[in-house]
Design a protein around this motif. Structure first.
Motif, PDB file in Angstrom:
ATOM      1  N   LEU A   1       0.867  -1.175   0.000  1.00 48.78           N
ATOM      2  CA  LEU A   1       0.000   0.000   0.000  1.00 48.78           C
ATOM      3  C   LEU A   1       0.908   1.231   0.000  1.00 48.78           C
ATOM      4  CD1 LEU A   1      -3.082   0.420   0.069  1.00 48.78           C
ATOM      5  CD2 LEU A   1      -2.897   0.777   2.535  1.00 48.78           C
ATOM      6  N   ILE A   2       1.071   1.844  -1.150  1.00 45.32           N
ATOM      7  CA  ILE A   2       2.025   2.962  -1.255  1.00 45.32           C
ATOM      8  C   ILE A   2       1.444   4.121  -2.085  1.00 45.32           C
ATOM      9  CG2 ILE A   2       4.177   1.666  -0.943  1.00 45.32           C
ATOM     10  CD1 ILE A   2       4.386   1.453  -3.990  1.00 45.32           C
ATOM     11  N   SER A   3       2.052   5.273  -1.906  1.00 42.69           N
ATOM     12  CA  SER A   3       1.621   6.474  -2.633  1.00 42.69           C
ATOM     13  C   SER A   3       2.238   6.483  -4.034  1.00 42.69           C
ATOM     14  CB  SER A   3       2.076   7.718  -1.875  1.00 42.69           C
ATOM     15  OG  SER A   3       3.489   7.715  -1.836  1.00 42.69           O
ATOM     16  N   GLY A   4       1.786   7.431  -4.848  1.00 39.52           N
ATOM     17  CA  GLY A   4       2.304   7.561  -6.207  1.00 39.52           C
ATOM     18  C   GLY A   4       3.788   7.888  -6.250  1.00 39.52           C
ATOM     19  N   VAL A   5       4.254   8.705  -5.288  1.00 40.91           N
ATOM     20  CA  VAL A   5       5.680   9.053  -5.313  1.00 40.91           C
ATOM     21  C   VAL A   5       6.551   7.831  -5.022  1.00 40.91           C
ATOM     22  CG1 VAL A   5       5.409  11.520  -4.804  1.00 40.91           C
ATOM     23  CG2 VAL A   5       5.675   9.916  -2.913  1.00 40.91           C
TER      24      VAL A   5
ATOM     25  N   CYS B   1       7.470  17.354 -28.407  1.00 44.72           N
ATOM     26  CA  CYS B   1       7.837  16.027 -28.931  1.00 44.72           C
ATOM     27  C   CYS B   1       8.321  15.085 -27.831  1.00 44.72           C
ATOM     28  CB  CYS B   1       8.848  16.126 -30.066  1.00 44.72           C
ATOM     29  SG  CYS B   1       8.697  14.727 -31.206  1.00 44.72           S
ATOM     30  N   TRP B   2       7.650  15.141 -26.700  1.00 42.56           N
ATOM     31  CA  TRP B   2       7.848  14.151 -25.643  1.00 42.56           C
ATOM     32  C   TRP B   2       6.603  13.252 -25.626  1.00 42.56           C
ATOM     33  CZ3 TRP B   2      11.060  14.773 -20.751  1.00 42.56           C
ATOM     34  CH2 TRP B   2      12.151  15.631 -20.952  1.00 42.56           C
ATOM     35  N   ILE B   3       6.793  11.985 -25.249  1.00 42.10           N
ATOM     36  CA  ILE B   3       5.658  11.102 -24.996  1.00 42.10           C
ATOM     37  C   ILE B   3       5.027  11.582 -23.691  1.00 42.10           C
ATOM     38  CG2 ILE B   3       4.933   8.688 -24.692  1.00 42.10           C
ATOM     39  CD1 ILE B   3       6.427   9.147 -27.333  1.00 42.10           C
ATOM     40  N   GLN B   4       3.700  11.639 -23.640  1.00 39.67           N
ATOM     41  CA  GLN B   4       3.076  12.181 -22.428  1.00 39.67           C
ATOM     42  C   GLN B   4       1.731  11.522 -22.141  1.00 39.67           C
ATOM     43  OE1 GLN B   4       2.096  16.388 -22.544  1.00 39.67           O
ATOM     44  NE2 GLN B   4       2.398  16.576 -20.346  1.00 39.67           N
ATOM     45  N   GLY B   5       1.539  11.182 -20.896  1.00 35.27           N
ATOM     46  CA  GLY B   5       0.242  10.644 -20.481  1.00 35.27           C
ATOM     47  C   GLY B   5       0.108  10.716 -18.976  1.00 35.27           C
ATOM     48  N   TRP B   6      -1.102  10.432 -18.466  1.00 34.65           N
ATOM     49  CA  TRP B   6      -1.383  10.566 -17.033  1.00 34.65           C
ATOM     50  C   TRP B   6      -1.715   9.234 -16.375  1.00 34.65           C
ATOM     51  CZ3 TRP B   6      -1.000  15.110 -19.386  1.00 34.65           C
ATOM     52  CH2 TRP B   6      -0.681  16.228 -18.615  1.00 34.65           C
ATOM     53  N   ALA B   7      -1.162   9.077 -15.185  1.00 33.92           N
ATOM     54  CA  ALA B   7      -1.545   7.955 -14.330  1.00 33.92           C
ATOM     55  C   ALA B   7      -2.659   8.421 -13.406  1.00 33.92           C
ATOM     56  CB  ALA B   7      -0.340   7.503 -13.510  1.00 33.92           C
ATOM     57  N   ALA B   8      -3.639   7.531 -13.167  1.00 35.26           N
ATOM     58  CA  ALA B   8      -4.773   7.893 -12.320  1.00 35.26           C
ATOM     59  C   ALA B   8      -4.684   7.252 -10.940  1.00 35.26           C
ATOM     60  CB  ALA B   8      -6.084   7.500 -13.003  1.00 35.26           C
ATOM     61  N   THR B   9      -3.724   6.330 -10.754  1.00 34.35           N
ATOM     62  CA  THR B   9      -3.549   5.635  -9.474  1.00 34.35           C
ATOM     63  C   THR B   9      -2.050   5.392  -9.257  1.00 34.35           C
ATOM     64  OG1 THR B   9      -3.585   3.443 -10.474  1.00 34.35           O
ATOM     65  CG2 THR B   9      -5.725   4.361  -9.835  1.00 34.35           C
ATOM     66  N   PRO B  10      -1.636   5.092  -8.033  1.00 33.57           N
ATOM     67  CA  PRO B  10      -0.219   4.753  -7.804  1.00 33.57           C
ATOM     68  C   PRO B  10       0.233   3.561  -8.654  1.00 33.57           C
ATOM     69  CG  PRO B  10      -1.256   5.283  -5.724  1.00 33.57           C
ATOM     70  CD  PRO B  10      -2.358   5.260  -6.753  1.00 33.57           C
TER      71      PRO B  10
ATOM     72  N   GLY C   1      -0.864  15.677  -8.734  1.00 28.34           N
ATOM     73  CA  GLY C   1      -0.242  15.937  -7.435  1.00 28.34           C
ATOM     74  C   GLY C   1      -1.239  15.691  -6.321  1.00 28.34           C
ATOM     75  N   TYR C   2      -0.748  15.261  -5.190  1.00 31.04           N
ATOM     76  CA  TYR C   2      -1.537  14.921  -4.018  1.00 31.04           C
ATOM     77  C   TYR C   2      -2.457  13.716  -4.258  1.00 31.04           C
ATOM     78  CZ  TYR C   2      -5.161  14.950  -0.467  1.00 31.04           C
ATOM     79  OH  TYR C   2      -6.062  14.554   0.486  1.00 31.04           O
ATOM     80  N   PHE C   3      -3.423  13.854  -5.170  1.00 26.84           N
ATOM     81  CA  PHE C   3      -4.417  12.782  -5.342  1.00 26.84           C
ATOM     82  C   PHE C   3      -3.732  11.450  -5.630  1.00 26.84           C
ATOM     83  CE2 PHE C   3      -6.745  16.647  -6.887  1.00 26.84           C
ATOM     84  CZ  PHE C   3      -7.572  16.768  -5.787  1.00 26.84           C
ATOM     85  N   VAL C   4      -2.846  11.455  -6.620  1.00 30.10           N
ATOM     86  CA  VAL C   4      -2.120  10.217  -6.937  1.00 30.10           C
ATOM     87  C   VAL C   4      -0.794  10.171  -6.179  1.00 30.10           C
ATOM     88  CG1 VAL C   4      -1.065   8.828  -8.773  1.00 30.10           C
ATOM     89  CG2 VAL C   4      -3.192  10.096  -9.212  1.00 30.10           C
ATOM     90  N   SER C   5      -0.119  11.325  -6.124  1.00 33.59           N
ATOM     91  CA  SER C   5       1.250  11.308  -5.582  1.00 33.59           C
ATOM     92  C   SER C   5       1.287  11.039  -4.078  1.00 33.59           C
ATOM     93  CB  SER C   5       1.963  12.627  -5.898  1.00 33.59           C
ATOM     94  OG  SER C   5       1.425  13.688  -5.137  1.00 33.59           O
ATOM     95  N   HIS C   6       0.263  11.480  -3.350  1.00 33.52           N
ATOM     96  CA  HIS C   6       0.347  11.427  -1.891  1.00 33.52           C
ATOM     97  C   HIS C   6      -0.665  10.497  -1.214  1.00 33.52           C
ATOM     98  CE1 HIS C   6       3.231  14.565  -2.343  1.00 33.52           C
ATOM     99  NE2 HIS C   6       3.258  14.887  -1.063  1.00 33.52           N
ATOM    100  N   ILE C   7      -1.670  10.018  -1.969  1.00 34.51           N
ATOM    101  CA  ILE C   7      -2.654   9.126  -1.345  1.00 34.51           C
ATOM    102  C   ILE C   7      -2.310   7.688  -1.724  1.00 34.51           C
ATOM    103  CG2 ILE C   7      -5.095   8.482  -1.230  1.00 34.51           C
ATOM    104  CD1 ILE C   7      -5.804  11.396  -1.667  1.00 34.51           C
ATOM    105  N   ALA C   8      -2.109   6.864  -0.714  1.00 37.48           N
ATOM    106  CA  ALA C   8      -1.653   5.495  -0.961  1.00 37.48           C
ATOM    107  C   ALA C   8      -2.739   4.660  -1.629  1.00 37.48           C
ATOM    108  CB  ALA C   8      -1.216   4.852   0.352  1.00 37.48           C
ATOM    109  N   GLY C   9      -2.283   3.783  -2.467  1.00 38.51           N
ATOM    110  CA  GLY C   9      -3.172   2.813  -3.101  1.00 38.51           C
ATOM    111  C   GLY C   9      -2.443   1.489  -3.160  1.00 38.51           C
ATOM    112  N   GLU C  10      -3.195   0.443  -3.422  1.00 44.39           N
ATOM    113  CA  GLU C  10      -2.556  -0.869  -3.495  1.00 44.39           C
ATOM    114  C   GLU C  10      -1.758  -0.971  -4.797  1.00 44.39           C
ATOM    115  OE1 GLU C  10      -4.565  -4.969  -3.862  1.00 44.39           O
ATOM    116  OE2 GLU C  10      -4.260  -4.616  -1.711  1.00 44.39           O
TER     117      GLU C  10
END
Lengths: 395, 319
Positions: A6-10, A131-140, A169-178
């Motif tokens: 159970l860890i945060s996104g960071v 010209c960078w690859i870019q996308g978003w993570a929604a969970t850790p 930031g915070y939502f994914v980076s700081h809130i732990a998920g499995e």
């Protein structure tokens, strides 16, 4: 099989960097990215990761150092947030233009002023056309997986481009998920060692970034353009193989949720898509035909896939968690690009923009409810009264 | 659409004037020629533009640089270009520019070449490789009467506060309108600061007809570079011997001439040469053997304690 924690996104990001066995890391503190930096510093200090850890004197230096390190053949990692991301702006184009697969984690933060540390996609989206690859993570878990995927995609000899792996930031980076942390063996199988077509070599010196004349601009830009086109194919391949090795199967470009018979959908990226799903599920329980389309890859934008998916619905609400003051339609990047993707198909699918969660404010379930209600109204009447709505004031 | 694009964008009344000069020391003179002519055209209600080449390296002393004017009776269609591709008139503010530079490249049939030199047109012609389309050559010793004006005022698209046509530019502009009536001489005179110098150029230029008939003018269309024409990511192998891509010998107006008799092989020239022109093989064989990179800066002559090196005008040599 890996083990679950159970860890945060960071922490999930740092674990991925450790597994990717990077050679050079550069850091400079800024919330919410700071946690990634601290975790990696600990790993290097504790001997869990054998890497050069360089604490830079700013984000511009961070990016400049990994630029050089990557040119020397090192697998690199850097990261930042908010104004740190924009401070390094100058270095993004040289890195992609030199075709160096530098990896950068962006844990989103609102741009100043004032010094709001809440999450917004604005800073990362403002770098989207370098010209960078870019996308978003929604969970850790997605943060960990995206890191491994992006090293693999960016270092592919057909691509050789840098990547921004973004997380809210915070939502994914700081809130732990499995998070299931893969075995090193699995990662080795998925991620071959980095080898560029051109690396700095003392016995065969090379000039990077020489002055050119304008007539040499088009061919060099075209080389880069071909690379990001090629990346679409490589992204699909990499996600497929990722699923086979790690058992987690993602749709590489857009993830559909409850869309089979949906009439209206929310088109969204990042953390807030989780809330959108929860709202869609609740509404489904009450017989409402609603769904969510989560955009996974912003660059290269999956134009044809977005067109094929979104054109199945009567109304699409593009949720932008960013400010694009004065943009066409007064929404955001997702609204504009969804509309561009749908161009030429007639007026069957109505589109509207919702700008929300600014400054890192929560996009509440009640707000998603209102968005779905507006979309249902548009689907029913066939009338789009305005291009977009700023939450919470205009809806 | 099925239009003849070449015909569609033809500009029959467009006159292109190109001035070649030495970087820093003659930039201003080159600008003066084109601005004086363009300003004169403007007075006659013509459509004009004058500008400096943006791709040349204007802040290197001696590097060949160009300045351009375009003058037309019709509105200019091709305003945003880098170069005059087909000049009607070419002006050289420095005679040595005929070496190592294809100054007549793309010239229209019957074109004019004006050179700032005290030498005869016939001698200058010896250095021009292809004179097929050259109609007239004119020589005038502008430096003798006006001198070069060195200023950054007016460089990089800024306003020239020093005045147009103070130095050799005025002389050369006068010579141009004598050779080809692009604009009225009185309008050129009123566009320069130094009217007397301009009048001298008009009156004293020695014109010689080179050709009166010309083969059909069929310039090949420019082929754009493709992605495969450039190295991956624009990286290039580092130069560790000679850079064949950046020959700098055509920056030279004066050539160092070495006297073996006076030379003591102290090698100060070898130490001081910024371009590795002095090749040191053995103490007995130090020589100026690599002139293709010599910019004629004269540092070698300056540092030589025995005056074994003298700087001689480049055009004294026919090689």
């Amino acid at each position: 099989m890996g083990k679950k924690r159970l860890i945060s996104g960071v922490v999930a990001t740092a674990e991925a960097v450790r597994l990717a066995d990077v050679d050079v890391i550069t850091s400079f503190p800024i919330r919410p990215y700071t946690g990634i930096m601290s975790e990696l510093a600990r790993m290097v200090a504790d001997g869990e990761l054998d890497a050069e850890f360089i604490h830079a004197d700013g984000e511009h230096a961070q990016l400049s150092i990994v630029y050089g390190a990557s040119a020397a053949g090192a697998r690199t990692f850097t990261g930042s947030s908010g104004v740190g991301v924009t401070y390094a702006m100058e270095v993004y184009s040289p890195i992609s233009g030199t075709r160096l697969p530098v990896h950068m984690a962006i844990a989103d933060r609102t741009l100043d002023p004032p010094g709001d540390f809440g999450s917004e996609h604005t800073e990362a989206e403002s770098c989207r056309d370098q010209c960078w690859i870019q996308g978003w993570a929604a969970t850790p878990q997605e943060a960990l997986d995206l890191t491994l995927l992006y090293y693999r995609i960016g270092e592919d000899p057909r691509v050789l481009l840098p990547q921004y792996a973004c997380q809210d930031g915070y939502f994914v980076s700081h809130i732990a998920g499995e998070v299931e942390i893969p075995d090193e063996g699995q990662v080795k199988e998925f991620l071959p060692p980095y080898k560029n077509k051109h690396s700095l070599n003392i016995s065969d010196p090379m000039i990077i970034g020489a002055q050119i004349e304008p007539e040499m601009g088009p061919p060099l830009q075209y080389q880069r353009y071909i690379a990001i086109q090629e990346a679409r194919k490589v992204i699909a391949e990499a996600y497929k193989e990722f699923g086979e090795i790690f058992g987690r199967k993602y749709s590489p470009f857009v993830e559909e949720y409850m869309t089979d018979d949906a009439e209206v959908v929310i088109f969204i990226q990042g953390a807030h898509s989780v809330t959108a799903r929860n709202v869609a599920l609740k509404l489904r329980n009450h017989g409402e035909k609603v769904g969510v389309v989560q955009l996974r890859t912003l660059r290269p934008f999956p134009t044809e896939i977005v067109r094929d998916v979104l054109s199945r619905f009567k109304a699409v609400g593009a949720v932008d968690n960013s400010v694009n003051y004065g943009i066409a339609g007064d929404g955001g990047v997702l609204l504009s690009e969804a509309r561009t993707a749908l161009y030429g198909l007639g007026d069957k699918t109505k589109t509207v923009g919702f700008v929300g969660g600014l400054g890192g404010e929560v996009i509440t379930m009640e707000e998603f409810y209102k968005m779905y209600a507006k979309l249902k109204e548009i689907a029913k009447t066939g009338k789009v009264e305005r291009d977009s709505y700023w939450l919470p004031y205009e809806l | 659409m099925n239009l003849d694009v070449k015909k569609l964008f033809e500009e029959p009344s467009l006159i292109q004037i190109t001035t070649w000069a030495r970087g820093v020391i003659e930039n201003k003179d080159a600008r003066d020629v084109v601005f004086a002519l363009a300003n004169a055209g403007s007075k006659e209600g013509k459509y004009v533009q004058a500008w400096e080449n943006y791709v040349d390296l204007p802040d290197r002393v001696g590097v060949p640089v160009r300045a351009y004017a375009r003058i037309s009776d019709e509105p200019l269609l091709s305003k945003y270009v880098y170069e005059n591709e087909h000049p009607d008139v070419v002006v050289l503010t420095n005679e040595a520019l005929v070496k190592g530079n294809d100054v007549l490249q793309g010239m229209k049939p019957g074109g004019v070449l004006i050179v700032n030199t005290k030498r005869d047109p016939e001698y200058i012609l010896k250095f021009l490789k292809d004179t097929t389309y050259l109609g007239t050559i004119g020589c005038i010793d502008a430096t003798e009467v006006a001198g070069h004006v060195q200023t950054l005022s007016g460089a990089e698209g800024a306003t020239d506060a020093s005045g147009i046509g103070v130095g050799v530019g005025a002389v050369l502009a006068g010579a141009v309108v004598k050779a080809k009536s692009i604009v009225k001489p009185e309008n050129v005179l009123s566009s320069v600061q130094n009217e007397e110098a301009c009048r001298y150029g008009y009156d004293e230029v020695r014109l010689v007809t080179v050709n009166t008939t010309f083969p059909e003018f069929k310039p090949a269309p420019k082929k754009p570079l493709g992605p495969e024409d450039l190295p991956f990511a624009g990286t290039v192998p580092s130069v560790d011997k000679e850079n064949e891509k950046r020959i700098t010998g055509n920056w030279r107006s004066e050539r160092p001439v070495w006297s073996k008799e006076r030379c003591t092989n102290c090698l100060l020239c070898w130490v001081n040469c910024p371009d590795s022109v002095v090749v040191y093989k053995t103490p007995e064989a130090a020589d100026f053997t690599n002139l293709k990179y010599c910019k004629g800066c004269g540092i070698c002559a300056e540092v030589c304690p025995t005056k074994a090196i003298t700087m001689v005008p480049e055009l004294d040599f026919e090689d």
